[in-house]
Motif scaffolding. Structure first.
Motif, PDB file in Angstrom:
ATOM      1  N   ALA A   1       0.832  -1.203   0.000  1.00 53.66           N
ATOM      2  CA  ALA A   1       0.000   0.000   0.000  1.00 53.66           C
ATOM      3  C   ALA A   1       0.867   1.253   0.000  1.00 53.66           C
ATOM      4  O   ALA A   1       2.062   1.213   0.316  1.00 53.66           O
ATOM      5  CB  ALA A   1      -0.917  -0.016   1.217  1.00 53.66           C
TER       6      ALA A   1
ATOM      7  N   SER B   1      -4.624   6.441   6.949  1.00 55.96           N
ATOM      8  CA  SER B   1      -5.150   6.497   5.584  1.00 55.96           C
ATOM      9  C   SER B   1      -4.080   6.060   4.593  1.00 55.96           C
ATOM     10  O   SER B   1      -2.913   6.448   4.715  1.00 55.96           O
ATOM     11  CB  SER B   1      -5.613   7.927   5.271  1.00 55.96           C
ATOM     12  OG  SER B   1      -6.114   8.027   3.958  1.00 55.96           O
ATOM     13  N   TRP B   2      -4.494   5.266   3.619  1.00 52.34           N
ATOM     14  CA  TRP B   2      -3.576   4.758   2.603  1.00 52.34           C
ATOM     15  C   TRP B   2      -4.341   4.517   1.308  1.00 52.34           C
ATOM     16  O   TRP B   2      -5.563   4.650   1.246  1.00 52.34           O
ATOM     17  CB  TRP B   2      -2.912   3.466   3.092  1.00 52.34           C
ATOM     18  CG  TRP B   2      -3.884   2.330   3.274  1.00 52.34           C
ATOM     19  CD1 TRP B   2      -4.223   1.362   2.376  1.00 52.34           C
ATOM     20  CD2 TRP B   2      -4.690   2.058   4.442  1.00 52.34           C
ATOM     21  NE1 TRP B   2      -5.164   0.505   2.894  1.00 52.34           N
ATOM     22  CE2 TRP B   2      -5.464   0.910   4.166  1.00 52.34           C
ATOM     23  CE3 TRP B   2      -4.831   2.686   5.690  1.00 52.34           C
ATOM     24  CZ2 TRP B   2      -6.355   0.378   5.088  1.00 52.34           C
ATOM     25  CZ3 TRP B   2      -5.717   2.146   6.601  1.00 52.34           C
ATOM     26  CH2 TRP B   2      -6.472   1.008   6.306  1.00 52.34           C
ATOM     27  N   THR B   3      -3.617   4.146   0.257  1.00 51.90           N
ATOM     28  CA  THR B   3      -4.247   3.806  -1.010  1.00 51.90           C
ATOM     29  C   THR B   3      -3.570   2.580  -1.599  1.00 51.90           C
ATOM     30  O   THR B   3      -2.456   2.212  -1.187  1.00 51.90           O
ATOM     31  CB  THR B   3      -4.175   4.989  -1.995  1.00 51.90           C
ATOM     32  OG1 THR B   3      -4.967   4.695  -3.151  1.00 51.90           O
ATOM     33  CG2 THR B   3      -2.745   5.246  -2.440  1.00 51.90           C
ATOM     34  N   SER B   4      -4.225   1.964  -2.548  1.00 49.56           N
ATOM     35  CA  SER B   4      -3.675   0.762  -3.169  1.00 49.56           C
ATOM     36  C   SER B   4      -2.394   1.086  -3.926  1.00 49.56           C
ATOM     37  O   SER B   4      -2.290   2.101  -4.608  1.00 49.56           O
ATOM     38  CB  SER B   4      -4.705   0.148  -4.125  1.00 49.56           C
ATOM     39  OG  SER B   4      -4.104  -0.847  -4.947  1.00 49.56           O
TER      40      SER B   4
ATOM     41  N   TYR C   1      -7.392  -5.490   3.124  1.00 49.51           N
ATOM     42  CA  TYR C   1      -6.173  -4.986   3.756  1.00 49.51           C
ATOM     43  C   TYR C   1      -6.109  -5.477   5.194  1.00 49.51           C
ATOM     44  O   TYR C   1      -7.091  -5.379   5.951  1.00 49.51           O
ATOM     45  CB  TYR C   1      -6.153  -3.455   3.751  1.00 49.51           C
ATOM     46  CG  TYR C   1      -6.188  -2.856   2.370  1.00 49.51           C
ATOM     47  CD1 TYR C   1      -5.015  -2.623   1.659  1.00 49.51           C
ATOM     48  CD2 TYR C   1      -7.401  -2.519   1.773  1.00 49.51           C
ATOM     49  CE1 TYR C   1      -5.052  -2.072   0.384  1.00 49.51           C
ATOM     50  CE2 TYR C   1      -7.453  -1.971   0.507  1.00 49.51           C
ATOM     51  CZ  TYR C   1      -6.272  -1.750  -0.188  1.00 49.51           C
ATOM     52  OH  TYR C   1      -6.310  -1.215  -1.453  1.00 49.51           O
TER      53      TYR C   1
ATOM     54  N   THR D   1     -11.800  -1.346   3.248  1.00 52.27           N
ATOM     55  CA  THR D   1     -11.635   0.093   3.087  1.00 52.27           C
ATOM     56  C   THR D   1     -10.192   0.520   3.334  1.00 52.27           C
ATOM     57  O   THR D   1      -9.385  -0.241   3.873  1.00 52.27           O
ATOM     58  CB  THR D   1     -12.569   0.848   4.034  1.00 52.27           C
ATOM     59  OG1 THR D   1     -12.299   0.417   5.383  1.00 52.27           O
ATOM     60  CG2 THR D   1     -14.017   0.566   3.687  1.00 52.27           C
ATOM     61  N   THR D   2      -9.869   1.757   2.966  1.00 50.63           N
ATOM     62  CA  THR D   2      -8.494   2.255   3.037  1.00 50.63           C
ATOM     63  C   THR D   2      -8.308   3.344   4.091  1.00 50.63           C
ATOM     64  O   THR D   2      -7.430   4.189   3.960  1.00 50.63           O
ATOM     65  CB  THR D   2      -8.043   2.769   1.657  1.00 50.63           C
ATOM     66  OG1 THR D   2      -8.961   3.784   1.221  1.00 50.63           O
ATOM     67  CG2 THR D   2      -7.994   1.645   0.641  1.00 50.63           C
ATOM     68  N   THR D   3      -9.136   3.336   5.130  1.00 50.69           N
ATOM     69  CA  THR D   3      -8.937   4.211   6.282  1.00 50.69           C
ATOM     70  C   THR D   3      -9.222   3.411   7.547  1.00 50.69           C
ATOM     71  O   THR D   3     -10.030   2.470   7.537  1.00 50.69           O
ATOM     72  CB  THR D   3      -9.849   5.455   6.261  1.00 50.69           C
ATOM     73  OG1 THR D   3     -11.226   5.036   6.239  1.00 50.69           O
ATOM     74  CG2 THR D   3      -9.549   6.326   5.042  1.00 50.69           C
TER      75      THR D   3
ATOM     76  N   ILE E   1       0.220  -1.771   6.785  1.00 51.91           N
ATOM     77  CA  ILE E   1      -0.903  -2.232   5.965  1.00 51.91           C
ATOM     78  C   ILE E   1      -0.381  -3.322   5.028  1.00 51.91           C
ATOM     79  O   ILE E   1       0.576  -3.087   4.279  1.00 51.91           O
ATOM     80  CB  ILE E   1      -1.518  -1.080   5.151  1.00 51.91           C
ATOM     81  CG1 ILE E   1      -1.986   0.044   6.088  1.00 51.91           C
ATOM     82  CG2 ILE E   1      -2.664  -1.599   4.295  1.00 51.91           C
ATOM     83  CD1 ILE E   1      -3.049  -0.386   7.082  1.00 51.91           C
TER      84      ILE E   1
ATOM     85  N   PRO F   1      -1.798  -5.481   2.051  1.00 54.92           N
ATOM     86  CA  PRO F   1      -2.884  -5.814   1.121  1.00 54.92           C
ATOM     87  C   PRO F   1      -2.879  -7.306   0.803  1.00 54.92           C
ATOM     88  O   PRO F   1      -1.834  -7.967   0.866  1.00 54.92           O
ATOM     89  CB  PRO F   1      -2.557  -4.973  -0.117  1.00 54.92           C
ATOM     90  CG  PRO F   1      -1.566  -3.948   0.338  1.00 54.92           C
ATOM     91  CD  PRO F   1      -0.797  -4.588   1.441  1.00 54.92           C
TER      92      PRO F   1
END
Length: 268
Positions: free
Chosen positions: A18, A36-39, A47, A65-67, A83, A85
């Motif tokens: 992530a 908070s993160w993103t793919s 995740y 979700t990503t939070t 994190i 994934p």
């Protein structure tokens, strides 16, 4: 006419690690914050969240979700989080462990939830900064001032004990590119020197700023001063060094006068 077709090839590999969004790795934050993160790619389906005060951190939850909000964190404590994934081919590998520290006891950690200016702070100029609930990044309020082309307005922290390695962190939102902000410092709240001048490039957008205060070790007030411009200023989530306790000023005699005679036995 033939419809457009999109062919998605299923991934045959685990996803990539992530990408961090917030809080900043190694940064400072409040007792209540959101991870908070993103793919990073590779089609993750979920995740695994790891979080705690030890490194490596402990597993907390598996989610899509990503939070991930965290609250009631201990003051002056370093937290670690990771994190990982995953998808049908397994978990990502080589996922970094990130960290942040919470505001310590006695340190400035102000999100203007109760008043503006807060206790110990000061609003300087012909008109005061006020509390606004229309914009914020931490909690429900921020400090607000509409600037002027003829006057500048400064919101000052209490006296701070600034040491080598200390940082000033805050969020700022301004409505005009002409509305820059000066970060200033002073020993008396009357004579100010500029530490950093901020040029606004993205209007009506919250921006996070972090400045190293190592160049000004000592006891200073830090001020946030508007430019000579008609613009809306919102300030929030201010993190600054330890407050320097100041002795109270000597009392001022009102009445009766010193060494007065024939004073009533019930003086006022």
């Amino acid at each position: 006419n033939r419809p457009n077709l999109q062919i998605v090839t299923p991934s045959v590999n685990p996803p990539d690690p992530a990408v961090l969004i917030a809080p900043a790795d190694g940064g400072l934050t409040f007792a209540n914050t959101t991870l908070s993160w993103t793919s990073g790619g590779g089609m993750p389906s979920a995740y695994n969240v790891y979080f705690g005060t030890t490194n490596p951190p402990a597993f907390v939850v598996n989610q899509a979700t990503t939070t991930y909000p965290v609250s009631d964190l201990a003051a002056g404590t370093t937290y670690y989080w990771q994190i990982v994934p995953e998808n049908g081919n397994g978990p990502a590998t080589d996922c970094p462990v990130w960290s942040f520290s919470t505001v310590a006891e006695g340190q400035i950690g102000e999100s203007f939830e109760e008043s503006v200016p807060p206790a110990g702070w000061a609003s300087l100029g012909s008109a005061s900064w006020t509390r606004s609930t229309s914009q914020s990044t931490d909690g429900e309020a921020s400090a607000y001032k509409y600037g002027s082309s003829s006057s500048q307005f400064t919101l000052s922290t209490p006296m701070l004990n600034i040491q080598d390695g200390d940082d000033l962190v805050f969020d700022l939102r301004v409505s005009s590119t002409s509305g820059g902000l000066d970060v200033v410092y002073s020993t008396d709240r009357e004579n100010w020197s500029v530490l950093q001048s901020i040029v606004i490039e993205n209007t009506n957008t919250w921006q996070n700023y972090s400045f190293d205060l190592s160049s000004i070790p000592g006891n200073y007030y830090i001020g946030f001063r508007t430019a000579l411009a008609s613009a809306s200023y919102y300030l929030d989530a201010v993190i600054a060094p330890q407050i320097m306790p100041l002795a109270p000023a000597a009392p001022v005699l009102d009445e009766p006068e010193d060494l007065a005679v024939d004073v009533s036995v019930f003086p006022t």
